[in-house]
Every structure is written in C-alpha cells, then in structure tokens.
Motif scaffolding. Structure first.
Motif, PDB file in Angstrom:
ATOM      1  N   ALA A  89       0.824  -1.212   0.000  1.00 12.98           N
ATOM      2  CA  ALA A  89       0.000   0.000   0.000  1.00 12.98           C
ATOM      3  C   ALA A  89       0.854   1.257   0.000  1.00 12.98           C
ATOM      4  O   ALA A  89       0.489   2.269  -0.592  1.00 12.98           O
ATOM      5  CB  ALA A  89      -0.940  -0.007   1.195  1.00 12.98           C
ATOM      6  N   PHE A  90       2.007   1.198   0.659  1.00 12.99           N
ATOM      7  CA  PHE A  90       2.872   2.374   0.720  1.00 12.99           C
ATOM      8  C   PHE A  90       3.441   2.719  -0.658  1.00 12.99           C
ATOM      9  O   PHE A  90       3.540   3.885  -1.025  1.00 12.99           O
ATOM     10  CB  PHE A  90       3.995   2.173   1.728  1.00 12.99           C
ATOM     11  N   ALA A  91       3.787   1.702  -1.430  1.00 10.35           N
ATOM     12  CA  ALA A  91       4.307   1.945  -2.781  1.00 10.35           C
ATOM     13  C   ALA A  91       3.230   2.548  -3.674  1.00 10.35           C
ATOM     14  O   ALA A  91       3.502   3.458  -4.453  1.00 10.35           O
ATOM     15  CB  ALA A  91       4.841   0.646  -3.384  1.00 10.35           C
ATOM     16  N   VAL A  92       2.011   2.055  -3.538  1.00 11.82           N
ATOM     17  CA  VAL A  92       0.900   2.604  -4.322  1.00 11.82           C
ATOM     18  C   VAL A  92       0.650   4.050  -3.920  1.00 11.82           C
ATOM     19  O   VAL A  92       0.500   4.928  -4.765  1.00 11.82           O
ATOM     20  CB  VAL A  92      -0.379   1.755  -4.137  1.00 11.82           C
ATOM     21  N   ARG A  93       0.646   4.328  -2.615  1.00 13.65           N
ATOM     22  CA  ARG A  93       0.440   5.689  -2.131  1.00 13.65           C
ATOM     23  C   ARG A  93       1.519   6.629  -2.661  1.00 13.65           C
ATOM     24  O   ARG A  93       1.233   7.726  -3.142  1.00 13.65           O
ATOM     25  CB  ARG A  93       0.454   5.706  -0.603  1.00 13.65           C
TER      26      ARG A  93
END
Length: 108
Positions: free
Chosen positions: A35-39
């Motif tokens: 999720a952090f990479a997508v964010r």
C-alpha cells in the motif's frame, strides 16, 4: 482476528490514499500488496500533474506589448488590454539580471 486487523489497516491506508489522490486500489487478499508503494506512486503522479498545470498557466514575457499602462497598487503592475503583468527581476545562469513580466490575475 488477524485477518480483520489486516483488512482494517489496509482499508485505513486506502482511505488515506483516497484523501490525497482520489483513487482506490482493490486487490485480492491472497495477492501480495504494498500500500505504501501505491500511495507514493499516486502522490508522485499528482505532483507531476500539478507541475504541468502550473507550467501551462504561467505566461512570462521578456518585453511588454505596446500600449501597456503601469498602475501602482500594492505592487506596481502593468495593464495591457485584458492582461495584467507584474515585473520580476530574473537572475539567469550567467548571473546577469534581466527584467521579465509575469502574467497575473486582475488585481482587486
């Protein structure tokens, strides 16, 4: 219990991403997901789009058109027909300073 906690964390991350970018990513729970990479990618895309919008909106002139009238307000500006410009001293790469004119919104 652990699955519920993981889903709650993912949901809160997705909602925080939604607050910044307006996008929602849906994936299967069996599939690995960062999720952090997508964010971070969504934030970079939004910043890039903002930079493009700002670049398109800025109109810089090295010389004013004829018939411009200087008006003194909070700062001096030039009224050229429907357009308004503010003088700005620009220091170029060779450290020489030159005056340019940046288009502004009509002063109030």
């Amino acid at each position: 219990m652990r699955l519920k906690l993981t889903l709650c964390i993912l949901l809160s991350l997705l909602l925080s991403t939604l607050a910044f970018s307006g996008e929602i990513v849906v994936t299967k729970s069996s599939k690995p997901f960062d999720a952090f990479a997508v964010r971070d990618q969504v934030l970079k895309d939004a910043q890039w789009q903002q930079a493009l919008r700002m670049q398109q909106q800025i109109n810089i002139l090295q010389a004013l058109p004829s018939g411009c009238v200087m008006t003194q307000g909070h700062r001096p500006y030039f009224h050229c027909g429907q357009q308004f410009y503010r003088p700005y001293n620009y220091k170029g790469a060779n450290n020489g300073s030159k005056k340019v004119y940046i288009q502004i919104d009509p002063p109030k």
